[in-house]
Design an enzyme around this catalytic site. Sequence first.
Site: not given
Length: 267
Positions: A19-20, A82, A162, A194, A196
Amino acid sequence: MSETDKLQEKQKLPIGFMDSGLGGLSVLREAIKLMPKEDFIYYGDSLHAPYGVKPQVEIRDLTFAVVEKLLDMGIKGLAVACNTATSAAIHILREKYQKEIPVIGIEPALKPAVSVKENPRVLVMATPMTLREKKFHNLMQKFQDQAEIIPLPCPGLVEFVERGELSGEALEHFLKNLFAPYQERKVDAVVLGCTHYPLVRKTIQKVLGSGVAVFDGGAGTARETLHKLKEYSLVSDAVTPGTVQFYNSTEDQAMIRLSRYLLEHVN
Ligand code: DGL
């Protein structure tokens, strides 16, 4: 080595998740529930997060760089956990690697969301990149006659995750502003497009209120991963619980600790 021996060796390899940043952990936790005996490697590219506000070519290059790292470590399957990287790169990733290993992507879970009632109003939260791409427009078209689908780009939300900021006033304020235009004519369902976002699902649900159904694609992607492993005859025959190795492009131990926390304690 015979072909059978080679396959048996390959079955022992871990499944690579990328994932990012930390979002893909919301997919990995579903994969672990479904395949507790498999080993996994998780690579979060937090150094370059967020991907979703970058140009497509840059996201594609970043995705390839991460995938190459995972392949160098030795994996038997690749899950692009992602939505943004999937939109930007899944076709070329498949072209390049799917002869060797299964390549699984993720997309917003529109299907269950459009079925919550007759002709519902469905909000799709995702990164600007995901909502801009052709892949999403095709998906939206598929369900357009069953629901009113409203794309909602959420730049800035990934950063809360994050930072490990999963609740609190600042996040609630951010979400209230985001949902403000939809307060008068309520929505029936929200899709977390998404990876996240499921990690802040509780706060999202709190701000939306309990009457709104919230969906994400984590469990579906985990099922697809298992399905593909079976297709390639790569399911492990291990009898003991599998392991998870964490990597992060920041090389910061605090990010590894946060990854482990998000995987084990947030749902
Ligand atoms: N987790 C990612 C997704 O599913 C992208 C977040 C980002 O913008 O980096 O879309």
